[in-house]
Design a protein around this motif. Structure first.
Motif, PDB file in Angstrom:
ATOM      1  N   PRO A   1      51.200  50.582  27.028  1.00  0.00           N
ATOM      2  CA  PRO A   1      52.538  51.205  27.014  1.00  0.00           C
ATOM      3  C   PRO A   1      52.578  52.461  27.876  1.00  0.00           C
ATOM      4  N   GLY A   2      53.683  52.619  28.591  1.00  0.00           N
ATOM      5  CA  GLY A   2      53.864  53.820  29.396  1.00  0.00           C
ATOM      6  C   GLY A   2      53.238  53.754  30.759  1.00  0.00           C
ATOM      7  N   ARG A   3      52.539  52.666  31.073  1.00  0.00           N
ATOM      8  CA  ARG A   3      51.934  52.504  32.385  1.00  0.00           C
ATOM      9  C   ARG A   3      52.757  51.541  33.221  1.00  0.00           C
ATOM     10  N   THR A   4      52.509  51.543  34.513  1.00  0.00           N
ATOM     11  CA  THR A   4      53.244  50.666  35.433  1.00  0.00           C
ATOM     12  C   THR A   4      52.299  49.621  36.024  1.00  0.00           C
ATOM     13  N   GLU A   5      52.889  48.624  36.669  1.00  0.00           N
ATOM     14  CA  GLU A   5      52.079  47.616  37.354  1.00  0.00           C
ATOM     15  C   GLU A   5      51.170  48.248  38.396  1.00  0.00           C
ATOM     16  N   ALA A   6      51.697  49.244  39.102  1.00  0.00           N
ATOM     17  CA  ALA A   6      50.899  49.893  40.141  1.00  0.00           C
ATOM     18  C   ALA A   6      49.701  50.622  39.538  1.00  0.00           C
ATOM     19  N   ASP A   7      49.898  51.310  38.400  1.00  0.00           N
ATOM     20  CA  ASP A   7      48.774  51.936  37.708  1.00  0.00           C
ATOM     21  C   ASP A   7      47.684  50.901  37.429  1.00  0.00           C
ATOM     22  N   LEU A   8      48.092  49.782  36.833  1.00  0.00           N
ATOM     23  CA  LEU A   8      47.137  48.752  36.437  1.00  0.00           C
ATOM     24  C   LEU A   8      46.491  48.095  37.653  1.00  0.00           C
ATOM     25  N   TYR A   9      47.260  47.934  38.735  1.00  0.00           N
ATOM     26  CA  TYR A   9      46.697  47.339  39.947  1.00  0.00           C
ATOM     27  C   TYR A   9      45.466  48.128  40.412  1.00  0.00           C
ATOM     28  N   LEU A  10      45.576  49.447  40.501  1.00  0.00           N
ATOM     29  CA  LEU A  10      44.451  50.250  40.976  1.00  0.00           C
ATOM     30  C   LEU A  10      43.270  50.161  40.021  1.00  0.00           C
ATOM     31  N   TRP A  11      43.545  50.220  38.715  1.00  0.00           N
ATOM     32  CA  TRP A  11      42.462  50.142  37.743  1.00  0.00           C
ATOM     33  C   TRP A  11      41.764  48.779  37.812  1.00  0.00           C
ATOM     34  N   ILE A  12      42.555  47.717  37.926  1.00  0.00           N
ATOM     35  CA  ILE A  12      41.976  46.374  37.966  1.00  0.00           C
ATOM     36  C   ILE A  12      41.192  46.148  39.248  1.00  0.00           C
ATOM     37  N   MET A  13      41.669  46.686  40.359  1.00  0.00           N
ATOM     38  CA  MET A  13      40.917  46.563  41.614  1.00  0.00           C
ATOM     39  C   MET A  13      39.564  47.268  41.512  1.00  0.00           C
ATOM     40  N   ASP A  14      39.531  48.446  40.889  1.00  0.00           N
ATOM     41  CA  ASP A  14      38.257  49.138  40.673  1.00  0.00           C
ATOM     42  C   ASP A  14      37.361  48.316  39.751  1.00  0.00           C
ATOM     43  N   HIS A  15      37.966  47.724  38.724  1.00  0.00           N
ATOM     44  CA  HIS A  15      37.190  46.916  37.774  1.00  0.00           C
ATOM     45  C   HIS A  15      36.666  45.651  38.449  1.00  0.00           C
ATOM     46  N   ARG A  16      37.461  45.075  39.319  1.00  0.00           N
ATOM     47  CA  ARG A  16      37.015  43.895  40.065  1.00  0.00           C
ATOM     48  C   ARG A  16      35.791  44.232  40.921  1.00  0.00           C
ATOM     49  N   TYR A  17      35.809  45.380  41.551  1.00  0.00           N
ATOM     50  CA  TYR A  17      34.665  45.801  42.357  1.00  0.00           C
ATOM     51  C   TYR A  17      33.423  45.957  41.485  1.00  0.00           C
ATOM     52  N   PHE A  18      33.608  46.559  40.294  1.00  0.00           N
ATOM     53  CA  PHE A  18      32.483  46.747  39.373  1.00  0.00           C
ATOM     54  C   PHE A  18      31.919  45.395  38.940  1.00  0.00           C
ATOM     55  N   LEU A  19      32.786  44.459  38.554  1.00  0.00           N
ATOM     56  CA  LEU A  19      32.321  43.140  38.109  1.00  0.00           C
ATOM     57  C   LEU A  19      31.635  42.381  39.240  1.00  0.00           C
ATOM     58  N   THR A  20      32.181  42.513  40.442  1.00  0.00           N
ATOM     59  CA  THR A  20      31.591  41.828  41.600  1.00  0.00           C
ATOM     60  C   THR A  20      30.208  42.372  41.906  1.00  0.00           C
ATOM     61  N   GLN A  21      30.056  43.707  41.848  1.00  0.00           N
ATOM     62  CA  GLN A  21      28.752  44.309  42.088  1.00  0.00           C
ATOM     63  C   GLN A  21      27.742  43.873  41.038  1.00  0.00           C
ATOM     64  N   ARG A  22      28.190  43.735  39.813  1.00  0.00           N
ATOM     65  CA  ARG A  22      27.277  43.366  38.725  1.00  0.00           C
ATOM     66  C   ARG A  22      26.845  41.909  38.814  1.00  0.00           C
ATOM     67  N   SER A  23      27.793  41.031  39.192  1.00  0.00           N
ATOM     68  CA  SER A  23      27.490  39.596  39.204  1.00  0.00           C
ATOM     69  C   SER A  23      26.962  39.106  40.546  1.00  0.00           C
TER      70      SER A  23
ATOM     71  N   GLN B   1      28.830  38.311  43.092  1.00  0.00           N
ATOM     72  CA  GLN B   1      29.840  37.496  43.770  1.00  0.00           C
ATOM     73  C   GLN B   1      31.229  37.945  43.321  1.00  0.00           C
ATOM     74  N   ASP B   2      32.225  37.694  44.189  1.00  0.00           N
ATOM     75  CA  ASP B   2      33.589  38.111  43.886  1.00  0.00           C
ATOM     76  C   ASP B   2      34.110  37.335  42.678  1.00  0.00           C
ATOM     77  N   VAL B   3      34.542  38.056  41.649  1.00  0.00           N
ATOM     78  CA  VAL B   3      34.992  37.404  40.415  1.00  0.00           C
ATOM     79  C   VAL B   3      36.447  36.957  40.499  1.00  0.00           C
ATOM     80  N   GLY B   4      37.186  37.450  41.500  1.00  0.00           N
ATOM     81  CA  GLY B   4      38.584  37.065  41.633  1.00  0.00           C
ATOM     82  C   GLY B   4      39.510  37.956  40.822  1.00  0.00           C
ATOM     83  N   SER B   5      40.779  37.926  41.185  1.00  0.00           N
ATOM     84  CA  SER B   5      41.755  38.838  40.573  1.00  0.00           C
ATOM     85  C   SER B   5      42.069  38.481  39.125  1.00  0.00           C
TER      86      SER B   5
END
Length: 305
Positions: free
Chosen positions: A243-265, A267-271
């Motif tokens: 609540p109180g967040r926007t799609e753009a807020d979540l986009y940046l957080w998810i992109m950072d999280h995608r990078y973290f998951l990709t580095q850990r695994s 391979q690119d985990v996908g969006s």
């Protein structure tokens, strides 16, 4: 004298209503002030155009050039030492006298009063829907809704700069609005576009071809990165968890999280996987979400969810 007596009675009732609204705004923790015209500079207006006299919606007047402290956000009077001006305008109205047009700046579809604040106050108090105004339009790229704080205006100014640099309005007409809740985020999007341009230039099979243009990178970033993640956010109802967040807020957080998951695994985990995993890991507990939604409801910003 009868008209002035009635006007004096009405301004007293207006002050009472102003006091009530001021008290409620404190309880709800929402602003109750007119927007200062000086804030418009953060939107970086690019041109000024005289539109002449036209009828404007009184409810779309959200600020004042130099009298924003003398009225609240509903244009109710605050300063009693200025009551005689309010009374004079209302008495003239009761006598059937024609009042001159006010003067306003139009900014993003809303208006800031340059001259005629008391006429606006009387009009709002009488439930008048339209008022004649000499309109000067300042050209900006993002609209206003009248509820903005200074922080909101600064963010919208950054958004206007982003749109100017990317030409996203022109390249992807009717794109989803990209709004953040914190300043300083649009530069990160520009970095994403530059990275996208670099990546596209080095895709297999591009040897000997013309370099990827900035415009091509913008369109590819929006369609292949930003839009995919926002579609995943919508498909998996992620906004309900933040609540109180926007799609753009979540986009940046998810992109950072995608990078973290990709580095850990390795391979690119996908969006989609990144979106779902982020939502499951980092969504606030239900009791916090309920509290946040309640605060947003009291503040009149439930739409932000």
């Amino acid at each position: 004298m009868q008209e002035r007596d009635q006007a004096r009675h009405e301004v007293e009732r207006a002050h009472l209503m102003s006091d009530v609204r001021g008290f409620l705004s404190v309880l709800r923790r929402v602003p109750n002030d007119l927007l200062p015209f000086d804030w418009v500079k953060h939107l970086a207006p690019e041109g000024e155009h005289q539109l002449g006299v036209q009828s404007i919606d009184v409810n779309r007047i959200i600020g004042s050039v130099d009298r924003y402290r003398e009225f609240d956000r509903h244009y109710l009077p605050r300063e009693r030492h200025l009551d005689e001006r309010w009374i004079g305008v209302r008495a003239a109205q009761l006598q059937g006298k024609e009042l001159p047009p006010i003067q306003v700046y139009e900014v993003g579809g809303r208006y800031f009063v340059k001259d005629g604040n008391h006429r606006v106050s009387v009009a709002r108090r009488q439930g008048q829907k339209y008022i004649d105004a000499n309109v000067i339009r300042l050209q900006v790229q993002v609209p206003l809704d009248g509820t903005e704080s200074l922080k909101d205006i600064i963010i919208k100014g950054e958004y206007a700069r982003f749109l100017k640099l990317t030409r996203l309005d022109e390249l992807v007409p009717h794109h989803r609005p990209i709004l953040f809740t914190t300043p300083g985020r649009y530069d990160k999007l520009l970095d994403h576009i530059r990275t996208r341009q670099y990546y596209l230039d080095r895709k297999p099979g591009r040897a000997g071809q013309e370099p990827v243009t900035w415009e091509e990178a913008v369109v590819s970033w929006y369609n292949r990165l930003y839009r995919r993640i926002t579609d995943n956010i919508e498909e998996h109802d992620v906004m309900l968890r933040f609540p109180g967040r926007t799609e753009a807020d979540l986009y940046l957080w998810i992109m950072d999280h995608r990078y973290f998951l990709t580095q850990r695994s390795g391979q690119d985990v996908g969006s989609e996987e990144a979106t779902v995993d982020f939502s499951q890991r980092y969504a606030p507990p239900i009791y916090q979400r309920v509290g946040q939604r309640f605060r947003l409801l009291l503040g009149g910003k439930l739409s932000a969810t």
